[in-house]
Design a protein around this motif. Structure first.
Motif, PDB file in Angstrom:
ATOM      1  N   ILE A   1     -28.754 -60.051  -0.430  1.00  0.00           N
ATOM      2  CA  ILE A   1     -27.341 -59.703  -0.249  1.00  0.00           C
ATOM      3  C   ILE A   1     -27.181 -58.316   0.369  1.00  0.00           C
ATOM      4  N   TYR A   2     -28.220 -57.502   0.336  1.00  0.00           N
ATOM      5  CA  TYR A   2     -28.246 -56.259   1.113  1.00  0.00           C
ATOM      6  C   TYR A   2     -29.708 -55.850   1.261  1.00  0.00           C
ATOM      7  N   ARG A   3     -29.973 -54.966   2.195  1.00  0.00           N
ATOM      8  CA  ARG A   3     -31.349 -54.525   2.415  1.00  0.00           C
ATOM      9  C   ARG A   3     -31.636 -53.332   1.502  1.00  0.00           C
ATOM     10  N   PRO A   4     -32.473 -53.520   0.489  1.00  0.00           N
ATOM     11  CA  PRO A   4     -32.617 -52.472  -0.522  1.00  0.00           C
ATOM     12  C   PRO A   4     -33.559 -51.353  -0.097  1.00  0.00           C
ATOM     13  N   MET A   5     -33.394 -50.215  -0.773  1.00  0.00           N
ATOM     14  CA  MET A   5     -34.336 -49.099  -0.693  1.00  0.00           C
ATOM     15  C   MET A   5     -34.674 -48.711  -2.130  1.00  0.00           C
ATOM     16  N   ASP A   6     -35.945 -48.722  -2.442  1.00  0.00           N
ATOM     17  CA  ASP A   6     -36.393 -48.416  -3.799  1.00  0.00           C
ATOM     18  C   ASP A   6     -36.916 -46.984  -3.834  1.00  0.00           C
ATOM     19  N   TRP A   7     -36.374 -46.191  -4.746  1.00  0.00           N
ATOM     20  CA  TRP A   7     -36.728 -44.779  -4.800  1.00  0.00           C
ATOM     21  C   TRP A   7     -37.416 -44.370  -6.102  1.00  0.00           C
ATOM     22  N   THR A   8     -37.104 -45.020  -7.207  1.00  0.00           N
ATOM     23  CA  THR A   8     -37.549 -44.504  -8.499  1.00  0.00           C
ATOM     24  C   THR A   8     -38.989 -44.927  -8.806  1.00  0.00           C
ATOM     25  N   ASP A   9     -39.678 -44.035  -9.512  1.00  0.00           N
ATOM     26  CA  ASP A   9     -41.039 -44.297  -9.965  1.00  0.00           C
ATOM     27  C   ASP A   9     -40.968 -44.768 -11.409  1.00  0.00           C
ATOM     28  N   ASP A  10     -41.179 -46.055 -11.599  1.00  0.00           N
ATOM     29  CA  ASP A  10     -41.118 -46.638 -12.936  1.00  0.00           C
ATOM     30  C   ASP A  10     -42.528 -47.052 -13.357  1.00  0.00           C
ATOM     31  N   ALA A  11     -42.692 -48.274 -13.845  1.00  0.00           N
ATOM     32  CA  ALA A  11     -44.037 -48.756 -14.171  1.00  0.00           C
ATOM     33  C   ALA A  11     -44.919 -48.744 -12.922  1.00  0.00           C
ATOM     34  N   LEU A  12     -44.322 -49.036 -11.793  1.00  0.00           N
ATOM     35  CA  LEU A  12     -44.973 -48.876 -10.494  1.00  0.00           C
ATOM     36  C   LEU A  12     -44.335 -47.701  -9.767  1.00  0.00           C
ATOM     37  N   PRO A  13     -45.124 -46.911  -9.049  1.00  0.00           N
ATOM     38  CA  PRO A  13     -44.501 -45.896  -8.197  1.00  0.00           C
ATOM     39  C   PRO A  13     -43.736 -46.577  -7.072  1.00  0.00           C
ATOM     40  N   SER A  14     -42.729 -45.905  -6.553  1.00  0.00           N
ATOM     41  CA  SER A  14     -41.978 -46.501  -5.452  1.00  0.00           C
ATOM     42  C   SER A  14     -42.784 -46.381  -4.154  1.00  0.00           C
ATOM     43  N   GLY A  15     -42.544 -47.326  -3.266  1.00  0.00           N
ATOM     44  CA  GLY A  15     -43.188 -47.257  -1.964  1.00  0.00           C
ATOM     45  C   GLY A  15     -42.835 -45.995  -1.213  1.00  0.00           C
ATOM     46  N   ASN A  16     -41.604 -45.494  -1.376  1.00  0.00           N
ATOM     47  CA  ASN A  16     -41.200 -44.257  -0.717  1.00  0.00           C
ATOM     48  C   ASN A  16     -42.022 -43.075  -1.209  1.00  0.00           C
ATOM     49  N   SER A  17     -42.261 -43.009  -2.517  1.00  0.00           N
ATOM     50  CA  SER A  17     -43.034 -41.894  -3.063  1.00  0.00           C
ATOM     51  C   SER A  17     -44.459 -41.900  -2.533  1.00  0.00           C
ATOM     52  N   VAL A  18     -45.090 -43.067  -2.548  1.00  0.00           N
ATOM     53  CA  VAL A  18     -46.475 -43.147  -2.091  1.00  0.00           C
ATOM     54  C   VAL A  18     -46.563 -42.882  -0.590  1.00  0.00           C
ATOM     55  N   MET A  19     -45.624 -43.429   0.178  1.00  0.00           N
ATOM     56  CA  MET A  19     -45.641 -43.174   1.619  1.00  0.00           C
ATOM     57  C   MET A  19     -45.478 -41.690   1.925  1.00  0.00           C
ATOM     58  N   SER A  20     -44.683 -40.998   1.134  1.00  0.00           N
ATOM     59  CA  SER A  20     -44.452 -39.576   1.428  1.00  0.00           C
ATOM     60  C   SER A  20     -45.707 -38.738   1.224  1.00  0.00           C
ATOM     61  N   GLU A  21     -46.657 -39.245   0.447  1.00  0.00           N
ATOM     62  CA  GLU A  21     -47.927 -38.525   0.342  1.00  0.00           C
ATOM     63  C   GLU A  21     -48.954 -39.033   1.337  1.00  0.00           C
ATOM     64  N   VAL A  22     -49.120 -40.355   1.460  1.00  0.00           N
ATOM     65  CA  VAL A  22     -50.188 -40.849   2.333  1.00  0.00           C
ATOM     66  C   VAL A  22     -49.932 -40.466   3.786  1.00  0.00           C
ATOM     67  N   LEU A  23     -48.679 -40.388   4.182  1.00  0.00           N
ATOM     68  CA  LEU A  23     -48.391 -39.963   5.558  1.00  0.00           C
ATOM     69  C   LEU A  23     -48.753 -38.500   5.773  1.00  0.00           C
ATOM     70  N   GLN A  24     -48.528 -37.672   4.761  1.00  0.00           N
ATOM     71  CA  GLN A  24     -48.965 -36.273   4.876  1.00  0.00           C
ATOM     72  C   GLN A  24     -50.482 -36.200   5.021  1.00  0.00           C
ATOM     73  N   ARG A  25     -51.192 -36.989   4.237  1.00  0.00           N
ATOM     74  CA  ARG A  25     -52.652 -36.963   4.288  1.00  0.00           C
ATOM     75  C   ARG A  25     -53.159 -37.438   5.654  1.00  0.00           C
ATOM     76  N   LEU A  26     -52.578 -38.528   6.127  1.00  0.00           N
ATOM     77  CA  LEU A  26     -52.992 -39.035   7.436  1.00  0.00           C
ATOM     78  C   LEU A  26     -52.672 -38.054   8.549  1.00  0.00           C
ATOM     79  N   ALA A  27     -51.546 -37.373   8.425  1.00  0.00           N
ATOM     80  CA  ALA A  27     -51.167 -36.397   9.452  1.00  0.00           C
ATOM     81  C   ALA A  27     -52.190 -35.274   9.545  1.00  0.00           C
ATOM     82  N   LEU A  28     -52.695 -34.806   8.395  1.00  0.00           N
ATOM     83  CA  LEU A  28     -53.706 -33.748   8.420  1.00  0.00           C
ATOM     84  C   LEU A  28     -55.008 -34.241   9.041  1.00  0.00           C
ATOM     85  N   LEU A  29     -55.366 -35.481   8.774  1.00  0.00           N
ATOM     86  CA  LEU A  29     -56.601 -36.019   9.339  1.00  0.00           C
ATOM     87  C   LEU A  29     -56.490 -36.216  10.844  1.00  0.00           C
ATOM     88  N   THR A  30     -55.360 -36.737  11.268  1.00  0.00           N
ATOM     89  CA  THR A  30     -55.226 -37.174  12.670  1.00  0.00           C
ATOM     90  C   THR A  30     -54.580 -36.143  13.579  1.00  0.00           C
TER      91      THR A  30
END
Length: 694
Positions: free
Chosen positions: A540-569
């Motif tokens: 019914i709408y395109r969601p965005m998940d932000w909160t870190d509950d039992a699972l971390p949110s995809g946004n939280s993990v992406m915000s770190e892995v992209l930083q790590r990849l940026a330093l490598l590349t």
């Protein structure tokens, strides 16, 4: 529930163990899909949406009490289009409708019971409903009658209210747009204080019963400690980890952790075991072991990894999603003990020792039976029985092995054999790190097997040539559109596997999946990532998940892995996407800091001025350097390796450009922002350079 009856509904054609459990209900269940939604619109009937998962105790209870009841089923079939969803197959659907029920009732949980308009918009809901009024809850038949009557008599009003609900849902927990917010240490301090205020100093953990492990929160507190040296942060982590490790939350015989504790002491668990909990807790205990050197934490890591390899690994190398709380219709029956059982399996003196240590008594500590937990320190046990510490440990290990072998002859809880992409990404990270740090080849081989499974069974290329992910693998087939969490967790897993094995292939996969994630999921205007790709159009709408509950949110993990990849590349666009995501979360981190603990880990990485380490030389020749890097927890460090200077320059990694071997010997470079200290060929000097840069 009888599996011998002829199938009575459409769920018999599904692959989800949870949906198949309901295939013989007299309810006219549909899976979520076009057929059910079309029928609801054609007949203008409301939809009864029931969401759960196979290891959910109360889901089983509601099935037995309501969905197997012919009278209740007849009422459901007459007045509603009934849809059953496995929340693990469709976490995007689950998140939307869980948010709706929480907004309507103030609480959520599973089974989730939601009534929708034919357009899929929620207008009433709850969780578990009993077959008659009890527990302060209305009986399900009364609820069905009231909702059906309201739909018949107040149809237009409900439609109007549902449109307002949709507007609110699509706006809920979406960060406000406006001037980009600064990323400051004040956010970390506020989160630390919030955790300290809710910390249970007596038993560890946060808040009262029921208590959940909160892996992301513990991870944040360790990162915060490393940045600030605030001893209180590490004390909260240690108290919690020790209490969980010694309590009934942990399976003291077979390894692994149950879902949560129903009491404040971590004694009585809700007995289901979830892959995602165990994967995250492996890493938390491993990082605590690296920081403190506590052998208990290393033992927990090894036991939990061994449990996963023994009971959760599929023949193809992936990992199953969950084990049930119930066996033979009783919650916890597989795991608890009567005193006479222990005496029957063990020799008399061995049984006395075991029962004293693990609190097995005639009266029991839970419903007349005993949940195993550590009742005294090992030193006290040794003194009581007049033996050495080593003897006590050896005899307990022998007793545990005998009782585990006996327990394995019991009827086990059902295992949900879906292989979920996201959760396998979490397990990939856990096994790769554990194998490297503990120097345990079996764990590393299992990590490599999991990585190959994801690559071979869960990836494909779309018409544009992009590397894409499926959401799950079941009954020999991959299915489902990959969601943000699938990409984020797998990228992190492949990065961990690269750092553990130094095989370029895994880094290349992480890099390609990151580019694919940006092209499919990023909100390029405001920052952050949508939960679903554009083609997932049945929501019914395109969601965005932000909160870190039992699972971390995809946004939280992406915000770190992209930083790590940026330093490598050296690819600035990766870092910019990461920081856009983090900045968009700042208002939410300000208001609800403990709900954004994994995002705060990404903020710790950003604020730490991360270290970059380039290694030149063969993997075998670099072993002593790698031991230095792994001897303590270094979350704010990225690592790249090449065998030769030629390979370094050909790697396409900015961190390796221009690096050479010194005098033909294995060489390490410690850098920040690509400005490097003098290269060293001595592991001891590498340790000094790393320490002086902290």
């Amino acid at each position: 529930m009888s599996e011998n009856r002829a199938p009575t509904n459409r769920l018999i054609h599904e692959t989800s163990p949870y949906l198949l459990q309901h295939a013989h209900n007299p309810v006219d269940w549909y899976p979520w899909g076009e057929e059910a939604l079309r029928r609801a619109k054609e007949e203008q009937k409301p939809i009864l949406l029931s969401i759960g998962y196979s290891a959910c105790h109360w889901c089983h209870v509601m099935e037995r009490e309501c969905f197997e009841n012919p009278e209740i089923a007849a009422q459901m079939n007459r007045d509603f289009v009934n849809i059953k969803v496995d929340r693990e197959e469709r976490p995007d659907l689950d998140a939307i409708y869980m948010n709706a029920v929480v907004a309507m009732t103030g609480q959520g949980g599973w089974p989730l019971t939601v009534f929708l308009t034919p357009d899929g918009v929620p207008f009433f809901g709850g969780t578990y409903f009993p077959p008659e009024d009890r527990y302060g809850r209305p009986g399900f038949p009364r609820v069905l009658t009231a909702v059906a009557e309201a739909w018949r008599t107040r149809h237009a009003e409900i439609e109007a209210q549902s449109r307002l609900m949709l507007q609110e849902l699509s706006r809920s927990l979406v960060p406000e747009e406006g001037v980009p917010m600064p990323l400051t240490p004040d956010l970390l301090e506020k989160a630390y204080r919030a955790f300290a205020e809710s910390f249970d100093a007596a038993y560890g953990g946060f808040g009262g019963a029921p208590k959940f492990p909160q892996a992301s929160g513990l991870e944040f507190l360790m990162r915060y400690y490393l940045l600030t040296k605030r001893v209180g942060a590490l004390e909260m982590v240690e108290k919690t980890l020790q209490q969980m490790a010694l309590g009934g939350l942990r399976d003291q015989l077979g390894g692994g952790f149950h879902r949560y504790s129903v009491d404040a002491r971590w004694l009585v668990p809700h007995f289901e075991k979830m892959l995602y909990d165990n994967a995250q807790l492996i890493r938390v205990y491993l990082h605590a072991a690296q920081i403190t050197g506590n052998a208990l934490y290393r033992d927990v890591v090894a036991d939990t990894c061994n449990y996963a390899l023994r009971e959760m690994r599929s023949p193809e190398g992936g990992f199953y999603s969950a084990q049930d709380a119930d066996s033979e219709g009783e919650e916890g029956k597989y795991y608890v003990w009567r005193l006479e059982e222990v005496k029957a399996v063990l020799e008399e003196n061995e049984a006395k020792l075991f029962c004293a240590f693990y609190d097995v008594t005639e009266a029991g500590n839970w419903e007349g039976r005993s949940i195993l937990h550590v009742a005294m320190p090992l030193q006290q046990l040794a003194e009581r029985f007049g033996i050495t510490l080593e003897q006590a440990a050896e005899r307990l290990a022998s007793a545990r092995a005998k009782l585990l072998a006996y327990r394995m002859q019991r009827v086990p809880p059902a295992t949900d054999d879906k292989v979920l992409t996201a959760w396998n990404g979490l397990m990939l990270s856990a096994l790769a790190e554990s194998g490297a740090v503990l120097e345990e080849r079996r764990f590393l081989e299992a990590a490599e097997g999991c990585g190959r499974f994801i690559e071979q069974h869960l990836t494909y290329r779309d018409a544009e040539g992009r590397l894409r992910l499926y959401h799950l693998f079941a009954k020999g087939h991959a299915k489902g559109v990959g969601l943000l969490e699938d990409y984020a967790f797998c990228i992190e897993g492949f990065l961990c596997l690269y750092e553990a094995t130094l095989q370029e292939h895994w880094l290349a996969l992480a890099r390609e999946l990151a580019k694919s994630t940006l092209s499919q999921f990023e909100d390029t205007e405001s920052g952050g990532f949508f939960t679903t790709p554009p083609e997932q159009n049945d929501l019914i709408y395109r969601p965005m998940d932000w909160t870190d509950d039992a699972l971390p949110s995809g946004n939280s993990v992406m915000s770190e892995v992209l930083q790590r990849l940026a330093l490598l590349t050296g690819e600035a666009e990766l870092r910019e996407a990461a920081l856009r995501t983090l900045r968009r979360m700042v208002p939410l981190m300000e208001r609800y800091p403990t709900s954004f603990s994994r995002a705060l880990c990404a903020l710790c990485f950003y604020l730490s001025d991360p270290q970059e380490v380039a290694l030149l030389g063969s993997k075998e020749a670099l072993e002593d350097f790698l031991r230095v890097l792994r001897e303590t927890y270094r979350p704010n460090l990225v690592l790249a390796q090449a065998d030769t200077a030629e390979a370094a320059n050909a790697s396409g990694l900015a961190l390796l450009e221009g690096k050479t071997l010194v005098e033909g010997r294995p060489t390490a470079y410690v850098c920040k922002n690509y400005a490097c200290k003098a290269p060293t060929t001595e592991p001891m000097l590498l340790r000094q350079q790393l320490s002086s840069g902290q």
